[in-house]
Design a protein around this motif. Structure first.
Motif, PDB file in Angstrom:
ATOM      1  N   ALA A  35      -9.416  45.108 -24.683  1.00  0.00           N
ATOM      2  CA  ALA A  35      -9.691  46.086 -23.624  1.00  0.00           C
ATOM      3  C   ALA A  35      -8.770  45.845 -22.441  1.00  0.00           C
ATOM      4  N   GLY A  36      -8.080  46.885 -21.995  1.00  0.00           N
ATOM      5  CA  GLY A  36      -7.264  46.793 -20.797  1.00  0.00           C
ATOM      6  C   GLY A  36      -8.097  47.068 -19.559  1.00  0.00           C
ATOM      7  N   ILE A  37      -7.832  46.304 -18.509  1.00  0.00           N
ATOM      8  CA  ILE A  37      -8.508  46.506 -17.219  1.00  0.00           C
ATOM      9  C   ILE A  37      -7.438  46.508 -16.137  1.00  0.00           C
ATOM     10  N   ILE A  38      -7.295  47.640 -15.440  1.00  0.00           N
ATOM     11  CA  ILE A  38      -6.301  47.802 -14.375  1.00  0.00           C
ATOM     12  C   ILE A  38      -7.052  48.219 -13.116  1.00  0.00           C
ATOM     13  N   VAL A  39      -7.399  47.253 -12.277  1.00  0.00           N
ATOM     14  CA  VAL A  39      -8.229  47.524 -11.100  1.00  0.00           C
ATOM     15  C   VAL A  39      -7.700  46.738  -9.910  1.00  0.00           C
ATOM     16  N   ASN A  40      -8.294  46.989  -8.741  1.00  0.00           N
ATOM     17  CA  ASN A  40      -7.794  46.407  -7.500  1.00  0.00           C
ATOM     18  C   ASN A  40      -8.719  45.383  -6.861  1.00  0.00           C
ATOM     19  N   SER A  41      -9.777  44.993  -7.548  1.00  0.00           N
ATOM     20  CA  SER A  41     -10.646  43.961  -6.981  1.00  0.00           C
ATOM     21  C   SER A  41     -11.190  43.072  -8.084  1.00  0.00           C
ATOM     22  N   PRO A  56      -2.756  41.575 -12.576  1.00  0.00           N
ATOM     23  CA  PRO A  56      -2.991  41.117 -11.208  1.00  0.00           C
ATOM     24  C   PRO A  56      -3.346  42.328 -10.338  1.00  0.00           C
ATOM     25  N   VAL A  57      -3.904  42.065  -9.173  1.00  0.00           N
ATOM     26  CA  VAL A  57      -4.213  43.162  -8.248  1.00  0.00           C
ATOM     27  C   VAL A  57      -2.923  43.895  -7.899  1.00  0.00           C
ATOM     28  N   HIS A  58      -2.983  45.228  -7.862  1.00  0.00           N
ATOM     29  CA  HIS A  58      -1.738  45.992  -7.826  1.00  0.00           C
ATOM     30  C   HIS A  58      -1.608  46.984  -6.686  1.00  0.00           C
ATOM     31  N   TYR A  59      -2.565  47.046  -5.769  1.00  0.00           N
ATOM     32  CA  TYR A  59      -2.408  48.012  -4.677  1.00  0.00           C
ATOM     33  C   TYR A  59      -1.482  47.431  -3.602  1.00  0.00           C
ATOM     34  N   LEU A  60      -1.503  48.000  -2.435  1.00  0.00           N
ATOM     35  CA  LEU A  60      -0.530  47.722  -1.380  1.00  0.00           C
ATOM     36  C   LEU A  60      -0.522  46.265  -0.929  1.00  0.00           C
ATOM     37  N   PHE A  61      -1.698  45.642  -0.868  1.00  0.00           N
ATOM     38  CA  PHE A  61      -1.805  44.316  -0.281  1.00  0.00           C
ATOM     39  C   PHE A  61      -1.715  43.250  -1.369  1.00  0.00           C
ATOM     40  N   ASP A  87     -17.068  35.432 -21.739  1.00  0.00           N
ATOM     41  CA  ASP A  87     -16.742  34.482 -22.800  1.00  0.00           C
ATOM     42  C   ASP A  87     -15.529  34.913 -23.607  1.00  0.00           C
ATOM     43  N   LYS A  88     -15.008  36.116 -23.335  1.00  0.00           N
ATOM     44  CA  LYS A  88     -13.867  36.613 -24.098  1.00  0.00           C
ATOM     45  C   LYS A  88     -12.551  36.154 -23.453  1.00  0.00           C
ATOM     46  N   PRO A  89     -11.558  35.814 -24.268  1.00  0.00           N
ATOM     47  CA  PRO A  89     -10.274  35.370 -23.710  1.00  0.00           C
ATOM     48  C   PRO A  89      -9.553  36.492 -22.970  1.00  0.00           C
ATOM     49  N   VAL A  90      -8.698  36.089 -22.036  1.00  0.00           N
ATOM     50  CA  VAL A  90      -7.982  37.031 -21.176  1.00  0.00           C
ATOM     51  C   VAL A  90      -6.478  36.850 -21.332  1.00  0.00           C
ATOM     52  N   LEU A  91      -5.783  37.951 -21.559  1.00  0.00           N
ATOM     53  CA  LEU A  91      -4.326  38.005 -21.463  1.00  0.00           C
ATOM     54  C   LEU A  91      -3.965  38.536 -20.083  1.00  0.00           C
ATOM     55  N   ILE A  92      -3.125  37.824 -19.362  1.00  0.00           N
ATOM     56  CA  ILE A  92      -2.640  38.320 -18.073  1.00  0.00           C
ATOM     57  C   ILE A  92      -1.544  39.344 -18.344  1.00  0.00           C
ATOM     58  N   TYR A  93      -1.740  40.546 -17.840  1.00  0.00           N
ATOM     59  CA  TYR A  93      -0.784  41.635 -18.032  1.00  0.00           C
ATOM     60  C   TYR A  93       0.174  41.609 -16.846  1.00  0.00           C
ATOM     61  N   ASN A  94       1.301  40.925 -17.005  1.00  0.00           N
ATOM     62  CA  ASN A  94       2.228  40.682 -15.907  1.00  0.00           C
ATOM     63  C   ASN A  94       3.203  41.845 -15.784  1.00  0.00           C
ATOM     64  N   VAL A  95       2.804  42.868 -15.036  1.00  0.00           N
ATOM     65  CA  VAL A  95       3.551  44.123 -15.025  1.00  0.00           C
ATOM     66  C   VAL A  95       3.784  44.695 -13.635  1.00  0.00           C
ATOM     67  N   ILE A  96       3.084  44.191 -12.616  1.00  0.00           N
ATOM     68  CA  ILE A  96       3.120  44.826 -11.291  1.00  0.00           C
ATOM     69  C   ILE A  96       4.392  44.415 -10.552  1.00  0.00           C
ATOM     70  N   TRP A 105       5.599  44.611  -7.497  1.00  0.00           N
ATOM     71  CA  TRP A 105       5.491  43.965  -6.190  1.00  0.00           C
ATOM     72  C   TRP A 105       4.475  42.819  -6.197  1.00  0.00           C
ATOM     73  N   ASN A 106       3.932  42.516  -7.359  1.00  0.00           N
ATOM     74  CA  ASN A 106       3.046  41.359  -7.510  1.00  0.00           C
ATOM     75  C   ASN A 106       3.328  40.721  -8.865  1.00  0.00           C
ATOM     76  N   TYR A 107       4.620  40.462  -9.113  1.00  0.00           N
ATOM     77  CA  TYR A 107       5.031  39.928 -10.400  1.00  0.00           C
ATOM     78  C   TYR A 107       4.865  38.413 -10.378  1.00  0.00           C
TER      79      TYR A 107
END
Length: 302
Positions: A78-84, A106-111, A130-139, A141-143
């Protein structure tokens, strides 16, 4: 026990109708299309799936549909793209019964949070599921740097690995040689999947596999078998195809490519425009050469 996630993991598109609502029948058709091509996993709610436009209720419904169609045959992410952090945790908890892992940006809005805040973000998320997480390194300005990614993978047991999405193969190579043992590094460098695989990528979650899963499975199989002449030929055709779809309306162009293969892609969600007539012509021109490399059933089973 966590499932092994590797290989070709397409980020399935979210087909929308003219009213901007999810076309559930088309979504089921897309998942079945991917399964028929022999993919190794499926991701939903990513960038190609226009996950940034989806509500929590829509993500839950998509997770239910995908889980029904996949039926445990291959891993579901499951992809999750959110700001908090709070929003990420809430969405993860609502979907975790249906999926095997999460792909979270990672958080992707202005700040832009600093490294300590980014660490705390993923620490809390992994602590509450309990599910593993892949960090989606795509932003852009927050790479996240390879050093920070290695720290997160090393110190947070819930981090499975990273989906590296910038076009810089040097950064990807740095991550491959510094990541802790057991981590999974996925390439989303669409133009350079072949060299990514040759460098040892554990797989890919990217737009090309969503648009042309058959040739991408063939590319993966060729590299695993050491057949580099065939892999290079697929790479060249795949690069020409990527140059036809790479644009700010990339998800729309992926949907156009799917529809050209007889799989209903649906419309993008406004304000993203559909493929232009010029884009449609370029996609239709690039497809035949690439689809000629589709994996045979025997190759898929290998």
């Amino acid at each position: 026990m966590a499932r092994d996630i590797y290989g070709i993991v397409p980020p399935v598109v979210t087909p929308f109708d003219k009213g901007g609502e999810i076309d559930e029948a088309a979504l089921r058709g897309n998942v079945r299309f991917l399964l028929e091509k022999g993919v190794h996993g499926i991701c939903f709610g990513g960038s190609t799936g226009e996950g940034h436009t989806l509500t929590g209720d829509e993500l839950v419904r998509i997770s239910e549909i995908c889980a029904e169609e996949v039926a445990g045959k291959i891993p579901l992410i499951a992809g999750i793209i959110v700001n908090s952090t709070r929003d990420a945790v809430q969405k993860a908890k609502r979907m975790e019964a249906h999926v095997d892992a999460f792909q979270i940006t990672p958080v992707h809005y202005l700040f832009k949070p600093d490294e300590a805040a980014t660490y705390a973000h993923f620490e809390r998320i992994t602590g509450e599921t309990d599910k593993p997480v892949l960090i989606y390194n795509v932003i852009p300005w927050n790479y996240l740097s390879p050093a920070l990614l290695v720290k997160l993978m090393t110190e947070l047991p819930g981090i499975l690995g990273v989906k590296q999405s910038a076009g810089d193969l040097k950064l990807f190579a740095d991550l491959m040689v510094t990541a802790p043992e057991g981590s999974r590094i996925f390439s989303a460098i669409d133009a350079l999947l072949y060299p990514s695989f040759a460098l040892g990528a554990h797989g890919t979650i990217a737009a090309n596999p969503a648009a042309v899963p058959g040739p991408c499975v063939a590319l993966w199989n060729a590299v695993q078998a050491g057949d580099h002449p065939r892999a290079k030929a697929i790479h060249e055709a795949l690069l020409r195809f990527w140059n036809a779809i790479a644009a700010d309306n990339l998800p729309a162009n992926v949907k156009t490519a799917l529809s050209a293969q007889g799989c209903t892609g649906g419309l993008p969600r406004a304000p993203m425009p559909p493929s232009s007539p010029e884009q449609v012509r370029a996609i239709e021109k690039a497809l035949p050469e690439l689809l000629a490399f589709e994996a045979t059933p025997a190759a898929k089973a290998a």
